[in-house]
Design a protein around this motif. Structure first.
Motif, PDB file in Angstrom:
ATOM      1  N   VAL A 224      40.801  33.155  32.300  1.00  0.00           N
ATOM      2  CA  VAL A 224      40.094  34.018  33.248  1.00  0.00           C
ATOM      3  C   VAL A 224      40.529  33.649  34.663  1.00  0.00           C
ATOM      4  O   VAL A 224      40.444  32.478  35.053  1.00  0.00           O
ATOM      5  CB  VAL A 224      38.567  33.864  33.098  1.00  0.00           C
ATOM      6  N   VAL A 225      40.973  34.630  35.425  1.00  0.00           N
ATOM      7  CA  VAL A 225      41.508  34.383  36.772  1.00  0.00           C
ATOM      8  C   VAL A 225      40.759  35.231  37.795  1.00  0.00           C
ATOM      9  O   VAL A 225      40.650  36.448  37.646  1.00  0.00           O
ATOM     10  CB  VAL A 225      43.017  34.706  36.840  1.00  0.00           C
ATOM     11  N   ASP A 226      40.281  34.586  38.843  1.00  0.00           N
ATOM     12  CA  ASP A 226      39.684  35.279  39.977  1.00  0.00           C
ATOM     13  C   ASP A 226      40.814  35.615  40.947  1.00  0.00           C
ATOM     14  O   ASP A 226      41.450  34.724  41.514  1.00  0.00           O
ATOM     15  CB  ASP A 226      38.643  34.377  40.650  1.00  0.00           C
ATOM     16  N   ASN A 227      41.071  36.904  41.140  1.00  0.00           N
ATOM     17  CA  ASN A 227      42.190  37.350  41.979  1.00  0.00           C
ATOM     18  C   ASN A 227      41.716  37.932  43.307  1.00  0.00           C
ATOM     19  O   ASN A 227      42.433  38.705  43.940  1.00  0.00           O
ATOM     20  CB  ASN A 227      43.020  38.396  41.212  1.00  0.00           C
ATOM     21  N   THR A 228      40.526  37.541  43.744  1.00  0.00           N
ATOM     22  CA  THR A 228      39.937  38.101  44.963  1.00  0.00           C
ATOM     23  C   THR A 228      40.826  37.918  46.185  1.00  0.00           C
ATOM     24  O   THR A 228      40.919  38.806  47.036  1.00  0.00           O
ATOM     25  CB  THR A 228      38.563  37.460  45.225  1.00  0.00           C
ATOM     26  N   ALA A 241      47.472  36.260  32.027  1.00  0.00           N
ATOM     27  CA  ALA A 241      46.023  36.021  31.974  1.00  0.00           C
ATOM     28  C   ALA A 241      45.339  37.074  31.111  1.00  0.00           C
ATOM     29  O   ALA A 241      45.808  38.202  30.980  1.00  0.00           O
ATOM     30  CB  ALA A 241      45.434  36.030  33.381  1.00  0.00           C
ATOM     31  N   ASP A 242      44.203  36.696  30.531  1.00  0.00           N
ATOM     32  CA  ASP A 242      43.433  37.617  29.681  1.00  0.00           C
ATOM     33  C   ASP A 242      42.475  38.481  30.483  1.00  0.00           C
ATOM     34  O   ASP A 242      42.319  39.672  30.215  1.00  0.00           O
ATOM     35  CB  ASP A 242      42.637  36.818  28.640  1.00  0.00           C
ATOM     36  N   ALA A 260      30.275  44.181  45.792  1.00  0.00           N
ATOM     37  CA  ALA A 260      30.667  44.726  44.495  1.00  0.00           C
ATOM     38  C   ALA A 260      31.630  43.771  43.800  1.00  0.00           C
ATOM     39  O   ALA A 260      32.253  42.920  44.440  1.00  0.00           O
ATOM     40  CB  ALA A 260      31.326  46.091  44.667  1.00  0.00           C
ATOM     41  N   GLY A 261      31.747  43.925  42.483  1.00  0.00           N
ATOM     42  CA  GLY A 261      32.662  43.093  41.703  1.00  0.00           C
ATOM     43  C   GLY A 261      33.300  43.890  40.591  1.00  0.00           C
ATOM     44  O   GLY A 261      32.958  45.057  40.356  1.00  0.00           O
ATOM     45  N   ALA A 262      34.244  43.261  39.890  1.00  0.00           N
ATOM     46  CA  ALA A 262      34.908  43.940  38.775  1.00  0.00           C
ATOM     47  C   ALA A 262      35.377  42.939  37.737  1.00  0.00           C
ATOM     48  O   ALA A 262      35.804  41.832  38.074  1.00  0.00           O
ATOM     49  CB  ALA A 262      36.091  44.766  39.268  1.00  0.00           C
ATOM     50  N   VAL A 263      35.291  43.364  36.488  1.00  0.00           N
ATOM     51  CA  VAL A 263      35.847  42.640  35.344  1.00  0.00           C
ATOM     52  C   VAL A 263      36.971  43.496  34.784  1.00  0.00           C
ATOM     53  O   VAL A 263      36.739  44.638  34.376  1.00  0.00           O
ATOM     54  CB  VAL A 263      34.782  42.423  34.242  1.00  0.00           C
ATOM     55  N   CYS A 264      38.186  42.979  34.789  1.00  0.00           N
ATOM     56  CA  CYS A 264      39.347  43.707  34.268  1.00  0.00           C
ATOM     57  C   CYS A 264      39.904  42.915  33.089  1.00  0.00           C
ATOM     58  O   CYS A 264      40.174  41.718  33.222  1.00  0.00           O
ATOM     59  CB  CYS A 264      40.428  43.840  35.335  1.00  0.00           C
ATOM     60  N   GLY A 265      40.078  43.585  31.945  1.00  0.00           N
ATOM     61  CA  GLY A 265      40.563  42.851  30.782  1.00  0.00           C
ATOM     62  C   GLY A 265      40.768  43.736  29.576  1.00  0.00           C
ATOM     63  O   GLY A 265      40.828  44.971  29.691  1.00  0.00           O
TER      64      GLY A 265
END
Length: 452
Positions: A224-228, A241-242, A260-265
């Motif tokens: 899991v990678v935070d790409n902010t 990355a997954d 706001a946030g996002a989960v991409c996968g």
């Protein structure tokens, strides 16, 4: 139901006709673009976004309509039962309740999936809700996480304090640059997640995403990678990355006016997170407002242009500040420890990131510098967050990393005088550089002191 409805995140939906709930295939207002990335678009997030499905407005407007409803009606009683049974869902334009799925929020999810090159994405009310929901979905009581020891303070506090107390989930923090240490920290069968930031907050350490992904996968963990810090610049999913997480509040929003946030996968993960009985997103309910989703959908198309200018100016300021003798940390500088690594991973033409750090050694000197930059020359604002069109400055150790104790900050490489700057693009480059130079000169002269 959740699995069927989640397909709306991945596949092109259809419009329903009027007067009946039968699916009639009417897609007159749906652009004829697949939302799935093509082979040609996979290497460039801007190309992927251009290939994403464009959603038109209800009456043919070039911008999509905002679906502000909390709940949705049906024409026939039987339709409600079929929706709750999972037979009908957003992939066929059937919606129940906006905590589950909302058309406007789903559209933003499609754009985020295209941006990061993932099968699916779900947008949330904040970056922290995206982080916590993913980790809670992947880890059960007794689970274990291996994480970078240099993380955003809120994430560090979640892993260090909240999860052990409330969820019986423990974390081992490691130097993410020491691949052997990462490998040794992962306990096969117990460690569920390898978690790190693509570019660390605030030290701008760049993670070796391909190597770390290989290690995680060999050990059976989800990466899991935070790409902010690096949208457009880095594409973690394309590097192995997954799951990719974002605080959309930052560069993607660009206006410092949205949380706001996002989960991409993978679609399978997003589906599981929206499961009626076991889904962290479904049951914890960090729901994004449809009006916020619309605002963000209108900003993503010019994200690439904004990132290029953030990065161009950060690079130029870093070079000039270094020449003045300041201790500058910026991945675009050749003496940065991960400069070549970032160069090998980065998407071309987007630069090396829109943040830089200046180490003033002590908090007092850091505060003086920021005081001069804001109150004497108007170079930027003393404020947390990043990605705004104005330059934002903060002393990380006493602000966004204040959740960490002194020992944790030392291990993370966060000095007391580390000033994090999110470089803006307002004004001309030379105009803003002149303001920065004047502040530095004033500080060296010692003619202006901060009053307590």
């Amino acid at each position: 139901m959740a699995e069927t409805q989640s397909r709306g995140l991945v596949f092109v939906g259809k419009k329903r006709g009027t007067g009946t709930d039968d699916f009639d295939g009417d897609d007159i207002f749906v652009a004829k673009k697949s939302m799935l990335p093509t082979m040609a678009s996979e290497s460039d997030p801007a190309a992927a976004l251009a290939n994403a499905r464009h959603e038109f407005g209800e009456h043919g407007g070039v911008n999509m309509s905002i679906e502000a409803s909390a709940t949705f009606t049906v024409m026939e009683p039987e339709t409600m039962r079929r929706m709750f049974a999972g037979e009908l869902g957003p992939d066929r334009d059937f919606f129940i309740y906006s905590r589950h799925f909302n058309p406007t929020v789903l559209n933003l999810g499609r754009l985020m999936a295209a941006l990061e090159g993932t099968e699916a994405a779900y947008c949330t009310a904040s970056g922290m809700s995206a982080i916590s929901s993913v980790l809670l979905q992947l880890c059960s009581s007794g689970g274990h996480v291996v994480a970078s020891r240099t993380l955003y303070g809120g994430t560090h506090a979640l892993l260090t304090h909240f999860f052990p107390r409330a969820c019986n989930i423990t974390t081992t923090f490691v130097d993410i640059g020491d691949l052997e240490a990462v490998k040794n920290a992962i306990v096969e069968g117990k460690t569920k997640v390898l978690y790190f930031e693509s570019m660390s907050n605030p030290t701008l350490t760049v993670a070796n995403i391909p190597a770390l992904s290989r290690i995680g996968h060999e050990k059976g963990t989800t990466v899991v990678v935070d790409n902010t810090f690096a949208p457009m610049v880095l594409s973690p999913a394309r590097l192995g990355a997954d799951v990719v997480l974002h605080s959309i509040s930052k560069f993607i929003s660009g206006g410092a006016d949205v949380i706001a946030g996002a989960v991409c996968g993978p679609a399978s993960l997003v589906n599981s997170m929206m499961d009626l009985h076991q889904g962290a997103l479904m049951l914890l309910g960090p729901t994004m407002n449809a009006k916020v989703a619309f605002e963000l959908s209108e900003r993503i198309p010019h994200l690439g242009l904004r990132m290029k200018e953030h990065c161009r100016r950060a690079m130029e300021y870093a070079i000039r500040m270094k020449k003045l003798g300041l201790k500058v940390i910026y991945p675009g500088l050749e003496d940065h420890p991960q400069h070549e690594l970032l160069k090998s991973m980065a998407n071309k033409e987007y630069g090396y990131g829109g943040l830089l750090c200046v180490d003033m050694e002590t908090e007092e000197r850091a505060n003086r510098l920021m005081h001069h930059l804001q109150n004497y020359t108007q170079f930027g604002f003393m404020a947390v967050s990043l990605g705004y069109y104005e330059t934002l400055m903060s002393c990380s150790g006493s602000s966004t990393s204040s959740e960490m104790n002194a020992e944790e900050k030392e291990l993370a490489g966060i000095s007391p005088g580390l000033v994090r700057m999110s470089i803006g693009y307002i004004g001309t480059l030379e105009q803003k550089w002149s303001q920065l130079e004047k502040a530095l000169s004033r500080m060296q002269d010692g003619t202006l002191l901060i009053k307590n």
